[in-house]
Design a protein around this motif. Structure first.
Motif, mmCIF file in Angstrom:
data_model
loop_
_atom_site.group_PDB
_atom_site.id
_atom_site.type_symbol
_atom_site.label_atom_id
_atom_site.label_comp_id
_atom_site.label_asym_id
_atom_site.label_seq_id
_atom_site.Cartn_x
_atom_site.Cartn_y
_atom_site.Cartn_z
ATOM 1 N N ARG A 160 -27.170 -65.579 30.717
ATOM 2 C CA ARG A 160 -27.567 -66.909 30.243
ATOM 3 C C ARG A 160 -27.765 -66.838 28.733
ATOM 4 O O ARG A 160 -28.569 -66.060 28.239
ATOM 5 C CB ARG A 160 -28.863 -67.347 30.913
ATOM 6 C CG ARG A 160 -29.300 -68.752 30.521
ATOM 7 C CD ARG A 160 -30.644 -69.090 31.167
ATOM 8 N NE ARG A 160 -30.950 -70.478 31.011
ATOM 9 C CZ ARG A 160 -31.036 -71.354 32.009
ATOM 10 N NH1 ARG A 160 -30.849 -70.949 33.247
ATOM 11 N NH2 ARG A 160 -31.316 -72.611 31.774
ATOM 12 N N ARG A 161 -27.014 -67.651 28.012
ATOM 13 C CA ARG A 161 -27.125 -67.757 26.567
ATOM 14 C C ARG A 161 -27.007 -69.243 26.203
ATOM 15 O O ARG A 161 -26.274 -69.987 26.873
ATOM 16 C CB ARG A 161 -26.022 -66.972 25.849
ATOM 17 C CG ARG A 161 -25.942 -65.481 26.205
ATOM 18 C CD ARG A 161 -27.104 -64.668 25.656
ATOM 19 N NE ARG A 161 -26.887 -63.248 25.764
ATOM 20 C CZ ARG A 161 -27.163 -62.495 26.834
ATOM 21 N NH1 ARG A 161 -27.670 -63.033 27.913
ATOM 22 N NH2 ARG A 161 -26.946 -61.203 26.823
ATOM 23 N N TYR A 162 -27.686 -69.650 25.147
ATOM 24 C CA TYR A 162 -27.575 -71.029 24.664
ATOM 25 C C TYR A 162 -27.844 -72.050 25.775
ATOM 26 O O TYR A 162 -27.174 -73.070 25.876
ATOM 27 C CB TYR A 162 -26.192 -71.272 24.035
ATOM 28 C CG TYR A 162 -25.830 -70.221 23.028
ATOM 29 C CD1 TYR A 162 -26.488 -70.159 21.799
ATOM 30 C CD2 TYR A 162 -24.867 -69.258 23.319
ATOM 31 C CE1 TYR A 162 -26.165 -69.173 20.875
ATOM 32 C CE2 TYR A 162 -24.551 -68.264 22.406
ATOM 33 C CZ TYR A 162 -25.202 -68.230 21.188
ATOM 34 O OH TYR A 162 -24.887 -67.249 20.281
ATOM 35 N N ASN A 163 -28.806 -71.706 26.643
ATOM 36 C CA ASN A 163 -29.197 -72.569 27.755
ATOM 37 C C ASN A 163 -28.029 -72.877 28.707
ATOM 38 O O ASN A 163 -27.974 -73.930 29.326
ATOM 39 C CB ASN A 163 -29.831 -73.869 27.252
ATOM 40 C CG ASN A 163 -30.710 -74.499 28.303
ATOM 41 O OD1 ASN A 163 -31.267 -73.811 29.144
ATOM 42 N ND2 ASN A 163 -30.828 -75.815 28.280
ATOM 43 N N THR A 164 -27.098 -71.929 28.796
ATOM 44 C CA THR A 164 -25.916 -72.072 29.644
ATOM 45 C C THR A 164 -25.669 -70.762 30.377
ATOM 46 O O THR A 164 -25.819 -69.688 29.801
ATOM 47 C CB THR A 164 -24.680 -72.421 28.773
ATOM 48 O OG1 THR A 164 -24.970 -73.624 28.049
ATOM 49 C CG2 THR A 164 -23.437 -72.612 29.607
ATOM 50 N N VAL A 165 -25.270 -70.851 31.639
ATOM 51 C CA VAL A 165 -24.904 -69.664 32.406
ATOM 52 C C VAL A 165 -23.415 -69.408 32.179
ATOM 53 O O VAL A 165 -22.585 -70.290 32.417
ATOM 54 C CB VAL A 165 -25.193 -69.852 33.906
ATOM 55 C CG1 VAL A 165 -24.740 -68.628 34.692
ATOM 56 C CG2 VAL A 165 -26.676 -70.124 34.129
ATOM 57 N N PHE A 166 -23.094 -68.209 31.722
ATOM 58 C CA PHE A 166 -21.716 -67.837 31.447
ATOM 59 C C PHE A 166 -21.220 -66.826 32.473
ATOM 60 O O PHE A 166 -21.957 -65.933 32.896
ATOM 61 C CB PHE A 166 -21.597 -67.216 30.050
ATOM 62 C CG PHE A 166 -21.762 -68.209 28.937
ATOM 63 C CD1 PHE A 166 -20.690 -68.972 28.504
ATOM 64 C CD2 PHE A 166 -23.001 -68.384 28.331
ATOM 65 C CE1 PHE A 166 -20.844 -69.892 27.469
ATOM 66 C CE2 PHE A 166 -23.163 -69.295 27.301
ATOM 67 C CZ PHE A 166 -22.084 -70.058 26.863
ATOM 68 N N LEU A 167 -19.962 -66.965 32.834
ATOM 69 C CA LEU A 167 -19.252 -66.030 33.697
ATOM 70 C C LEU A 167 -18.208 -65.329 32.836
ATOM 71 O O LEU A 167 -17.458 -65.999 32.116
ATOM 72 C CB LEU A 167 -18.562 -66.788 34.838
ATOM 73 C CG LEU A 167 -17.569 -65.996 35.684
ATOM 74 C CD1 LEU A 167 -18.306 -64.972 36.537
ATOM 75 C CD2 LEU A 167 -16.759 -66.941 36.563
ATOM 76 N N TYR A 168 -18.195 -63.992 32.890
ATOM 77 C CA TYR A 168 -17.272 -63.197 32.090
ATOM 78 C C TYR A 168 -16.546 -62.187 32.970
ATOM 79 O O TYR A 168 -16.896 -61.982 34.118
ATOM 80 C CB TYR A 168 -18.012 -62.362 31.039
ATOM 81 C CG TYR A 168 -18.974 -63.060 30.137
ATOM 82 C CD1 TYR A 168 -18.557 -63.571 28.915
ATOM 83 C CD2 TYR A 168 -20.321 -63.156 30.463
ATOM 84 C CE1 TYR A 168 -19.458 -64.160 28.038
ATOM 85 C CE2 TYR A 168 -21.231 -63.754 29.603
ATOM 86 C CZ TYR A 168 -20.787 -64.250 28.393
ATOM 87 O OH TYR A 168 -21.682 -64.827 27.545
#
Length: 187
Positions: A160-168
């Motif tokens: 979670r970065r920048y109030n967003t959940v990221f998938l990598y």
């Protein structure tokens, strides 16, 4: 003496106390749930208590996050603010670990999860966890990877970065000091 995968009476009491305190402190994760019902289920499942203790001692801070009415099971996730410290620097699975020629990590996420008696979160579960708080603001967590991606050598992780959940994505044989895995268990 307790068997390898069963806690002693003292360890059981200590773990149940930790879980109850966490349950009461984080009631927003499980509104309208009754600790006494959960405790009864936990006491009736010593193998699952052992698995929860493995989650706890590796830094996962397991907590109740859901109830599956159909199966009559409570769902517990690792709810530590950052990825569990005792499970970091692992590559994704045994195949990835075995493929490394040098600088091998100590272990792999899927093997450790299996040894603990838990499964790693998938993307849907990880995103659900993030609705209960803010997790992995400085770390990341391996998640269950679809077979077609894994067959090509890749593995997935989230944070979670920048109030967003990221998938990598990453090579499954990669490992980082700030990446672990989050487990779940049904009781």
């Amino acid at each position: 003496m307790a068997s390898k995968k069963q806690l002693s009476e003292r360890e059981t009491i200590e773990l149940l106390d930790i879980l109850q305190q966490r349950f009461e402190k984080n009631i927003n994760r499980h509104p309208k749930m009754d600790w006494s019902k959960i405790e009864t289920k936990l006491k009736a499942n010593p193998q699952k208590l052992w698995s929860l203790n493995e989650m706890e001692i590796s830094g996962g801070e397991p907590d109740v996050v859901d109830y599956d009415k159909k199966s009559d099971e409570y769902v517990l996730f690792d709810c530590s603010p950052e990825s569990p410290k005792g499970r970091r620097s692992f590559c994704y699975d045994r195949e990835a670990l075995d493929s490394r020629k040098e600088n091998k990590p100590q272990n792999d996420a899927l093997t450790v999860a299996s040894e603990m008696g838990v499964e790693i979160l998938d993307e849907t579960q990880y995103r659900f966890l993030q609705t209960l708080g803010e997790f992995d603001l400085k770390t990341s967590s391996w998640i269950k990877t679809p077979k077609d991606i894994r067959a090509l050598g890749g593995a997935l992780f989230c944070d979670r970065r920048y109030n967003t959940v990221f998938l990598y994505h990453n090579g499954a044989n990669s490992y980082y000091a700030a990446r672990a895995f989050r487990g779940f268990l049904k009781v």
